[in-house]
Each structure stands twice: as C-alpha cells, then as structure tokens.
Design a protein around this motif. Structure first.
Motif, short mmCIF file in Angstrom:
data_model
loop_
_atom_site.label_atom_id
_atom_site.label_comp_id
_atom_site.label_asym_id
_atom_site.label_seq_id
_atom_site.Cartn_x
_atom_site.Cartn_y
_atom_site.Cartn_z
N ALA A 273 0.68 -1.13 -0.08
CA ALA A 273 0.16 -0.03 0.09
C ALA A 273 0.95 1.14 0.03
N TRP A 274 1.76 1.39 -1.01
CA TRP A 274 2.57 2.49 -0.88
C TRP A 274 3.26 2.90 -2.47
N GLY A 275 3.84 3.75 -2.61
CA GLY A 275 4.10 4.45 -4.07
C GLY A 275 4.93 5.48 -3.99
N THR A 289 9.73 5.15 -11.88
CA THR A 289 8.21 5.14 -12.15
C THR A 289 8.10 4.55 -13.63
N ALA A 290 8.71 4.78 -14.49
CA ALA A 290 8.35 4.24 -15.73
C ALA A 290 9.43 3.45 -16.49
N ASP A 291 10.02 2.64 -15.82
CA ASP A 291 11.33 2.04 -16.37
C ASP A 291 11.02 0.36 -15.93
N PRO A 292 10.43 -0.73 -16.54
CA PRO A 292 10.74 -2.06 -16.25
C PRO A 292 11.83 -2.58 -16.05
N GLN A 311 0.70 -10.19 -5.75
CA GLN A 311 1.19 -8.97 -5.42
C GLN A 311 -0.10 -7.94 -5.56
N VAL A 312 -0.29 -7.45 -4.64
CA VAL A 312 -1.32 -6.39 -4.68
C VAL A 312 -0.81 -5.05 -4.16
N PHE A 313 -1.02 -3.96 -5.04
CA PHE A 313 -0.41 -2.59 -5.00
C PHE A 313 -1.80 -1.67 -4.91
N ASN A 342 3.48 0.02 -9.10
CA ASN A 342 1.75 0.14 -9.28
C ASN A 342 1.27 0.08 -10.62
N SER A 343 2.21 0.43 -11.58
CA SER A 343 1.82 0.46 -13.08
C SER A 343 2.15 -0.79 -13.55
N SER A 344 2.63 -1.71 -13.12
CA SER A 344 3.28 -3.06 -13.69
C SER A 344 2.01 -3.94 -13.87
N PRO A 345 2.20 -4.58 -14.99
CA PRO A 345 1.29 -5.68 -15.46
C PRO A 345 1.37 -6.94 -14.63
N HIS A 346 2.35 -7.16 -13.85
CA HIS A 346 2.69 -8.26 -13.04
C HIS A 346 1.91 -8.19 -11.62
#
Length: 476
Positions: A273-275, A289-292, A311-313, A342-346
């Motif tokens: 629960a963070w970001g 923030t935008a680098d996989p 994994q839950v964000f 938080n933006s990851s498809p995983h």
C-alpha cells in the motif's frame, strides 16, 4: 541525484564485493563497480547500505532455521545506493552498467498511500461503515464457503503492524463470532539508515500498516501474518528510498525460498500500500516510475511469473479531483498518477471507491505507464494502454464501534483486495489453482461497474468494483 545498483555476489563470502559491502568500504565498492562494468566515470559517493540490515522472523519451536551467516552466504544480490553531484552523468552511467549486464535504476523516495480523506463529490455522511464496504464487494460469498485464508501467508510491506492492536481489532469484528485472533507469525527486524530498529509487530497502535492489515484480515482472518516494516513512519516523516524497498524484497524472497516456504507451506500474498508521490525527486525522470528494467520491477516480475506469488498494490492518491498534497504538480490525474510497480502488469493494482460505489477523487487514474508494455522478465508484450487500475475496492469508511478509526486512501482499498486474494487462495476455493496472472484476469473479468458507468475498462474505475460473489460464481 541518487541511483541504486544491484550487484550480484559470487559464491561464498570471501570475495572482494562482499568484503567491501560488509565493511561499508565505499571506495572498495566503487572499485568493484569500475572493474565489473568497465567504468571510468564513477558516482561521487556510496550512500547507506541497506541489504545487511534485515533480520529474520523467529522460527516456531522445533524448527531449525538457517543462521544469519548461512543466509548471507546465499544472498546473491547486494543493493548499493550511490549519488551523483552532476545529474548529467546519470544517463550515461545507467547505459554503461546495463550495457555490461548490470542492473541499475533511479532511487526515489516512497511512502504509504493513506492518511488522506478528501473525497470528490461526497455529501454527508462523509464516512460509511466497514459493513457497508464489505457488502459492496460481496464478502458474504467468501464466508458462505468458509474461505478465510487458512494456510495462506500474507506479507505486509508497509510501515509496520501493532500486533496487539491488530488482534484486538480483528477479535472485535462483527463476523468474527469465535473471537479468533489473527495468526501473527512475526516478521523482519528492519534497521533503516539513521533510524532506530523497527521490530515486527511493534508499530504504533494506529499505524498505517495496522490499518491495512486489519482490512485484509477482515476478509481472510485465518491467514498467517508477516510484518515487513519498511515504509517511513508517518509520525517522524522519515524518508525511505526505493533502494531500501528493493533490498527488503530481495531479503524476504530469499528467506521464503530458503526456509519459510517449507515451514509455512501455502500461497504467499504481498500487500504493497505504497508508491511514489513526486517525480521531481527522481533522476532521470521515469527511472523508477516508468522503467521496467529497474531492479525492483524485475524482482516483482520474477515473483509473479516464476514464483507464482500474488502481489497487490495501491493505485495511489494522485486523482485529479482531490490529490494528496504530497503529489508533485506533474503527478496528478489521468496517465500521470499510477507510477512504478503500481503500474506493472505483473501486479493487481487497486483504486478506491466509497462504500456506495461512487469513485473517490483522490484515487489515481490510469492508464499505467506505457513503458510497462514490455516485460523484460518474460519477453511478453502487453497491449496498450496499460489498463490500470485493474479494479477498485472500498475506502473512506469507519468502524461501527470507533468512528475515529478511519480507513482512507487507496491503502485501505489495497488491504481489502489483498485479503480478498488471500481468501480466494484458500485450499477449498475454486480459484486456488489459478496462477497470479490468471487470478488477476478473472477478478478483472468479474468486476462490476456501477449503474450508468460504461462497460469495460476506464481510467477511473479500471474494470470495475471487486465482486467476490461474481468471482466465485463464474467458472475460472
């Protein structure tokens, strides 16, 4: 400007990298970087070294867990935070390290997604109750089938949990007729650079982590609880960087693989629960923030597709109508507020709605960051746009017996969703055998939209509101 370099250690302990790390020898570490990656322009300094500052959960009686030195022998990845005085050197350094096969990324401050109560379009009464929040997502369906998370391990990657306060709260929940206390196993002792040791289960009674854990255990009261107190303490406003979070994830993953999974068999669910609130503190912009390819995101992808751990964000609190005051001016609203892992498809990314289903103005809006279309861990190309949030869950509610105990932010929604996943991982669940990716897809497919909202994905609600009754009724 801060970066983090993940350096892989050779077998055993008697190597130059390990010795320099253990001795906090900054010059020795920089020499190792230069040698391994063929560098001539080096960082100006090494910052704090977090990887050696995690201590293990206490093993149960009769279980022989590996010693600290044994674990250190098996720790292959060391996280080295470094700093440049000249930001112009950063892009070249990243390119050279990655070109030589190393892992490197931006080191940015992170924080919990709670403590923000300003909704959009709300009218009195401002706060609904937990009972209303649980009714919205169909928690009765979990309870009717006895899916309480037995045998499931919940790891709270957060500020820390107060185990006494959590036990009292869980025992007092209306549906907990047996007054069963949560299965608090323990967790990791975390030594943040420059701060006091943080012991598992010893956080403040109303800590962010306690609130998040209560929400999860309201749905999965039989789950085992592990406390990983990494995030900054809101009372002290201590800054935690992504390098520290990465080191914590590496250490926890090692212990799970080496002994915890055998001692506590069953699925593992991580609640995050963070970001990131402000990209102005990130160099280069998007470097976390935008680098996989960032080390943290690569570990998240590994936990998903190889280790099959959920994994839950939280989506974040940067929604355009009531953003958190910590948010940077360019980190608010559609496409700009769901950042990093938080933006990851995983992962399952969770936004927030009220208990009556109305969206909340601070809930971050999608889509996710375009760069996450490509997964370096799997080679898979995900479709655009990156459909984040995946779905929404309730927030902005109170306890019936204590109106001062308020669940707010996308943190609260994240806790409920993590508890839902833990419940659905119960052995008797028809969804227990799904992979994390399959479970995410199933929850998206069975989420429901409020009346009048368009069918399908939208940037505010994702695929809709979590619907546990629908998820359990629909075939996997």
């Amino acid at each position: 400007m801060r970066l983090m370099v993940e350096m892989r250690k050779a077998q055993g302990r008697d190597n130059a990298l390990y010795q320099a790390y253990a001795a906090a020898d900054s010059l020795g570490l920089l020499k190792e970087m230069a040698s391994r990656y063929g560098l001539t322009d080096l960082p100006d300094r090494v910052m704090d070294l977090p990887s050696l500052r995690f201590e293990s959960p206490e093993p149960p009686p009769g279980v022989l867990a590996p010693g600290r030195d044994d674990l250190l022998d098996q720790l292959r990845s060391l996280v080295i935070p470094v700093e440049f005085d000249d930001p112009a050197q950063v892009p070249g350094f990243i390119a050279r390290v990655r070109g030589a096969g190393g892992r490197v990324g931006a080191d940015v401050p992170i924080g919990g997604m709670g403590a923000h109560w300003n909704p959009y379009g709300d009218t009195p009464p401002l706060f609904h109750t937990r009972a209303a929040a649980e009714a919205l997502i169909g928690t009765h369906a979990l309870r009717a089938q006895g899916l309480a998370g037995a045998g499931v391990n919940l790891v709270f990657f957060d500020e820390g949990i107060s185990s006494p306060a959590l036990a009292a709260r869980v025992e007092g929940l209306p549906h907990n007729a047996a007054r069963a206390a949560p299965g608090f196993i323990g967790g990791w002792k975390v030594q943040q650079p420059g701060g006091p040791p943080r012991l598992a289960g010893r956080a403040a009674p109303r800590s962010h982590g306690t609130l998040v854990a209560l929400n999860a255990l309201s749905l999965a009261p039989a789950a085992r609880v592990f406390d990983l107190p990494v995030l900054p303490d809101r009372m002290r406003q201590v800054t935690t960087f992504a390098s520290f979070a990465t080191a914590a994830l590496i250490w926890a993953r090692l212990e799970i693989a080496v002994w915890l999974a055998a001692t506590y068999p069953g699925p593992w669910v991580f609640c995050h629960a963070w970001g990131v609130f402000n990209r102005a503190l990130e160099q280069p912009r998007g470097g976390f923030t935008a680098d996989p390819l960032h080390p943290f995101h690569q570990w998240v992808a590994l936990l998903d597709h190889e280790l099959r751990q959920d994994q839950v964000f939280a989506a974040g609190n940067g929604g355009q109508f009531a953003p958190h005051p910590y948010c940077g001016p360019g980190d608010i609203g559609p496409g700009q507020s769901i950042l990093g892992a938080n933006s990851s498809p995983h992962v399952l990314t969770v936004g927030a709605v009220r208990a009556d289903g109305a969206r909340i103005g601070y809930s971050a809006q999608g889509p996710g960051q375009t760069a996450f279309q490509a997964s370096p861990a799997t080679g898979r190309q995900f479709p655009l746009p990156i459909e984040k949030p995946d779905l929404c869950a309730p927030s902005h509610f109170i306890e019936v017996d204590d109106a001062a105990w308020i669940s707010t932010g996308t943190s609260a929604a994240c806790g409920l969703a993590a508890g839902a996943v833990a419940g659905l991982r119960s052995p008797a669940s028809p969804l227990a055998a799904l992979s994390p990716a399959e479970l995410r897809a199933h929850l998206r497919g069975t989420a429901r939209k409020p009346a009048g909202e368009p069918v399908g994905y939208d940037i505010n609600l994702g695929h809709g509101i979590l619907d546990l009754a629908g998820a359990l009724q629909a075939p996997p």
